[in-house]
Design an enzyme around this catalytic site. Structure first.
Site, short mmCIF file in Angstrom:
data_model
loop_
_atom_site.label_atom_id
_atom_site.label_comp_id
_atom_site.label_asym_id
_atom_site.label_seq_id
_atom_site.Cartn_x
_atom_site.Cartn_y
_atom_site.Cartn_z
N GLU A 166 -6.34 -69.94 36.58
CA GLU A 166 -6.61 -68.51 36.37
C GLU A 166 -6.27 -67.73 37.65
O GLU A 166 -5.76 -66.60 37.58
CB GLU A 166 -8.08 -68.30 35.96
CG GLU A 166 -8.32 -66.90 35.43
CD GLU A 166 -9.62 -66.78 34.64
OE1 GLU A 166 -10.45 -67.73 34.67
OE2 GLU A 166 -9.81 -65.74 33.98
N LYS A 215 -19.85 -66.72 33.01
CA LYS A 215 -20.26 -68.11 32.77
C LYS A 215 -21.07 -68.67 33.92
O LYS A 215 -21.75 -69.68 33.76
CB LYS A 215 -19.02 -68.98 32.51
CG LYS A 215 -18.29 -68.61 31.21
CD LYS A 215 -17.10 -69.52 30.94
CE LYS A 215 -16.38 -69.16 29.65
NZ LYS A 215 -15.45 -68.02 29.78
N HIS A 220 -20.88 -71.80 29.57
CA HIS A 220 -19.69 -71.64 28.71
C HIS A 220 -20.13 -71.69 27.25
O HIS A 220 -20.45 -72.75 26.72
CB HIS A 220 -18.69 -72.74 29.02
CG HIS A 220 -17.33 -72.51 28.40
ND1 HIS A 220 -17.08 -71.52 27.48
CD2 HIS A 220 -16.15 -73.16 28.59
CE1 HIS A 220 -15.81 -71.56 27.12
NE2 HIS A 220 -15.21 -72.54 27.77
N HIS A 280 -11.98 -65.90 32.49
CA HIS A 280 -12.41 -67.05 31.68
C HIS A 280 -13.35 -67.88 32.54
O HIS A 280 -14.39 -68.31 32.08
CB HIS A 280 -11.19 -67.85 31.21
CG HIS A 280 -11.52 -68.92 30.22
ND1 HIS A 280 -12.19 -68.65 29.05
CD2 HIS A 280 -11.31 -70.27 30.22
CE1 HIS A 280 -12.37 -69.78 28.38
NE2 HIS A 280 -11.84 -70.77 29.07
N CYS A 339 -11.84 -72.50 23.15
CA CYS A 339 -12.58 -71.59 24.02
C CYS A 339 -12.08 -70.16 23.93
O CYS A 339 -12.62 -69.26 24.57
CB CYS A 339 -12.53 -72.08 25.45
SG CYS A 339 -13.03 -73.81 25.56
N PHE A 397 -8.82 -75.13 25.19
CA PHE A 397 -8.27 -76.48 25.00
C PHE A 397 -7.27 -76.41 23.85
O PHE A 397 -7.52 -75.74 22.86
CB PHE A 397 -9.37 -77.45 24.53
CG PHE A 397 -10.16 -78.08 25.62
CD1 PHE A 397 -9.93 -77.81 26.95
CD2 PHE A 397 -11.15 -79.00 25.29
CE1 PHE A 397 -10.68 -78.42 27.94
CE2 PHE A 397 -11.90 -79.62 26.27
CZ PHE A 397 -11.67 -79.32 27.59
#
Lengths: 379, 423
Positions: B327, B346, B351, B316, B176, B410
């Site tokens: 976060e 997002k 995403h 993010h 990501c 990830f």
């Protein structure tokens, strides 16, 4: 590069075995290890037996991976050990050249057998059902390309930075090039770079058979494949290099196995005048080659780039200093795609370290695209 | 004008941007949708969704798919990358048609032979329908289209050919964080003087059954299928997963020196980049947040700034319980008691995975340009454990000079960018 870059650690695994000794010995000539049966009619160079516990001590970590990630993680650990750099992993930078992880071949085959017969709409619905119940969640992570780097971080604690390049052979060449360039400009003192490839995989054989270049039948040396229109024999291998600035290595009393003098890459379109040979010849311009330099040839066996590589080397012989011994790495370990260029640099470094040649020129000519050269010499 | 930064490196400018998102094709349409708080999430129509736990996604409808046949992921990634790249290069006015004077950094997902192709090979390979690999391989032999279509280097090579970029194209994945990594590589190439320009693209096109099911099996996806527009709820109390999406962004980077010398319009500066890998777990951050915090701090330090210099954070913000918690922890650790506003694109576009870092960098530049913070929509029940100013539901005017854009992947790959106003 402003700083001199040393190779201070090599983690090398191939069908010949693991570690530097077996591969250094192979530079003098070795019979390849070939499995001609399991994936017949396609010969492959198989995975050697590895004591995974030595580098991946937690069984839980081993279970989260499939052979490709395990092999790469294992070789990365060998490189770190070889460099004596276990206590430097926190700020070690990492670039991995990755392919994709193993598919669940049994599931693929079961689904294909059932669905190929059905009308498309009906098949699409059943595909959802079969995948939703059949795919293992852990396999997703084992398949993800960037999770080889992720596992190297988890198992070995390498956390300075983590990048994964994709793009077959040239991904590895650019991984080494950029890892070295970053060190050269002072972005860190130590980096780990490399790749892994498992040849004994039906899913990868499917991809490479589509190229029309996979060798069928008996294994023969590269030189004998060209007359038959070429032939690729993929090889299981993993190669990781610990790169370090000379000053960083000296400060901790580490020895340089070899100096990485240059890494250069290109991507010819391989049409018209934009040939792989011409691209490599441009890359070679100005390389400080010394008489008697050895060549570790990354010729793959694929017809067009293998011929281009031979022509390039012939041109270099005609126009440059006396060429020494040429080692065809594909004859020793097969063609390990993303692991090929780092493995060949490792072989070159071992040739130099063993005193077999003052320098080693490493070539990379990708099956489809990508030309690369590296020059290693005594530190 | 200073053309070197605090570390003596070339200052990196952005002179062209391009976007493809579920809100529209092109920068203008996507940005207008984002400021309007419009959701681009919809029910999946590209393939049957029977037996799937998640049946919604952000989808880009490409003109060539109007007839109903959908592209494979690599073809979709290439197509969207080409659209975004062409828009960015045209905006930058750099190079000539088919000749871009710098390298290509292509952030994209791993690709492979896909189910429609596999089933086609199975049908060709055996009348009896055994579906075994050896027979499929025999049927695939010499299918160069299949080979070049599924090679990892294929998309990058074709885009490099199309735009005439220099040297070997570099394709990359950091999950990501991919889009941000592609920009970071471009920044570095210019900073070290390897090139005066770079084309950085992040593209994603994985809305297909197997990819959706794989994320679903990790329990990462929202299952709020009944009302797609409400499903993506970053930083909100009832968030329960991210919504898969697709799209692409492209940025033309140039050394400020080179951009000014040719009189190019500078859209903004890439002031710094920072990264830190996590060694804790394959899908979760270390509970101490060290890697996330380290990446945010590294980016700010790389830009020669202090946390107080950041006016806004493009989060993010995936909408998974875990990400948004971590976060938040990172925001508190880096910025202390009065963190700047943070919002998540997002919430509207979902995403976009490999494209997200690049798309969000473009949105960050537009945030600075227009002095408008895009909102985090679907903010109905604040999460007391978050307690950040997430620019809830409605865009807000604000003077913004510097943005921190976060990307966490990830596999523990975290990249943050600091983006600043044009000088």
């Amino acid at each position: 590069m402003t700083e001199t870059i040393w190779i201070t650690g090599i983690g090398l695994v191939s069908s010949l075995g693991e570690g530097t000794e077996v591969h250094q010995a192979a530079l003098g000539g070795a019979a390849p290890v070939v499995d001609a049966d399991t994936f017949a009619p396609y010969p492959v160079h198989p995975l050697p037996a590895l004591d995974l516990d030595r580098q991946i001590p937690k069984k839980g970590d081993q279970r989260q991976m499939e052979p490709w990630q395990r092999l790469g993680t294992y070789a990365a650990g060998l490189a770190i050990d070889h460099a004596g750099a276990r206590d430097l992993v926190r700020d070690m930078h990492l670039i991995v050249a990755a392919g994709g992880g193993e598919r669940d071949v049994a599931l693929d085959e079961a689904v294909c057998a059932e669905i190929a017969r059905l009308p498309p709409e009906e098949g699409a619905k059943l595909l959802n059902e079969r995948l939703a119940s059949g795919l293992r969640p852990t396999l997703f992570l084992a398949q993800l390309s960037n999770l080889l780097a992720g596992n190297i971080s988890i198992v070995h604690g390498v956390t300075g930075s983590s990048r994964t390049f994709m793009g077959e052979e040239s991904a590895a060449a650019d991984a080494v090039r950029i890892a070295a360039a970053r060190l050269g400009e002072g972005r860190g003192g130590i980096a780990l770079v490399g790749g892994a490839y498992v040849a004994g995989r039906w899913d990868m054989l499917l991809l490479y058979s589509a190229s029309g270049q996979l060798r069928r039948g008996d294994w023969v040396p590269l030189a004998q494949r060209q007359d038959a229109g070429g032939g690729l024999v993929t090889g299981t291998a993993a190669a990781f290099l610990v790169l370090e600035t000379e000053s960083h290595a000296k400060a901790r009393g580490a020895r340089g196995i070899a100096r990485l003098t240059a890494v250069r890459s290109a991507a010819a379109r391989r049409r018209g005048a934009d040939t792989a040979e011409a691209a490599a010849t441009r890359l070679a311009a100005g390389l400080p080659l010394a008489p008697g330099y050895a060549v570790v040839s990354g010729a793959t066996g694929a017809a067009v780039p293998t011929a281009a590589e031979a022509a390039f080397l012939a041109g270099l012989r005609d126009s440059g200093p006396v060429q020494g011994k040429v080692v065809q790495s594909a004859d020793l370990i097969g063609h390990p795609v993303e692991a090929a260029f780092p493995a060949d640099i490792a072989l070159g470094a071992l040739a130099v370290a063993g005193g077999a040649a003052p320098q080693a020129l490493v070539t990379g000519f990708g099956v489809w695209r990508g030309e690369a050269l590296a020059l290693v010499e005594a530190p | 004008m200073k053309t070197r930064d605090h570390l003596g490196r070339h200052v990196v400018a952005v002179t062209g941007i391009g976007l493809v998102t579920p809100l529209g094709i092109g920068v203008a349409e996507s940005w207008a949708g984002l400021l309007a708080g419009r959701s681009g999430i919809s029910r999946i129509t590209r393939f049957p969704t029977d037996h799937l736990r998640t049946t919604i996604a952000g989808q880009v409808d490409l003109p060539e798919e109007a007839g109903g046949s959908s592209l494979t992921s690599p073809a979709r990634v290439e197509r969207m990358g080409a659209l975004a790249g062409a828009e960015a290069i045209a905006a930058a006015g750099l190079g000539t048609d088919g000749h871009f004077p710098g390298p290509l950094f292509m952030g994209m997902p791993p690709v492979e032979v896909e189910w429609p192709q596999r089933l086609d090979l199975a049908r060709r390979g055996n009348g009896a329908g055994s579906g075994k690999y050896p027979e499929m391989i025999a049927a695939a032999t010499g299918r160069v289209d299949l080979f070049e279509g599924a090679l990892f280097g294929g998309v990058g090579e074709r885009l490099a050919d199309r735009f005439g970029t220099q040297g070997a194209p570099i394709s990359l994945t950091t999950a990501c964080a991919t889009g941000a990594s592609s920009i970071q590589l471009g920044i570095e190439a210019i900073q070290r003087g390897e090139s005066t320009a770079a084309l950085c693209i992040g593209a994603e096109g994985s809305v297909q059954p197997e990819a959706l099911i794989r994320f679903s099996l990790l329990s990462a996806l929202s299952t709020r299928n009944e009302d797609p527009a409400k499903a993506s709820r970053p930083f909100e109390k009832t968030r329960e997963g991210f919504v898969m999406s697709e799209g692409a962004a492209a940025l033309v980077l140039e050394s400020l020196e080179s951009a000014e010398a040719r009189g190019a319009k500078v859209l903004g500066l890439l002031l710094g980049a920072g990264e830190r890998a996590d060694s804790f777990h394959r899908t979760r951050s270390n509970p101490d947040g060290a890697a996330i915090i380290g990446a945010m701090r590294a980016a700010i330090a790389d830009a020669g700034l202090e946390p107080g210099d950041i006016d806004y954070v493009n989060g993010h913000g995936t909408g998974t319980p875990e990400n948004d918690k971590m976060e938040t922890l990172g925001m508190r650790a880096v910025f202390g008691e009065s963190p700047p506003p943070i919002s998540s694109n997002k919430s509207m576009i979902g995403h976009t995975l490999s494209a997200a870092g690049a798309i969000e960098a473009v949105f960050s530049l537009l945030t600075i340009r227009d002095g408008m913070l895009p909102p985090t929509i679907n903010h109905e029940t604040p999460d007391p454990a978050v307690g950040l100013d997430v620019v809830p539901n409605v865009a807000r005017a604000a003077k913004v000079s510097r943005v921190l854009s976060n990307s966490f992947g990830f596999g523990g790959q975290n990249v943050c960018l600091v983006i600043g106003a044009a000088p």
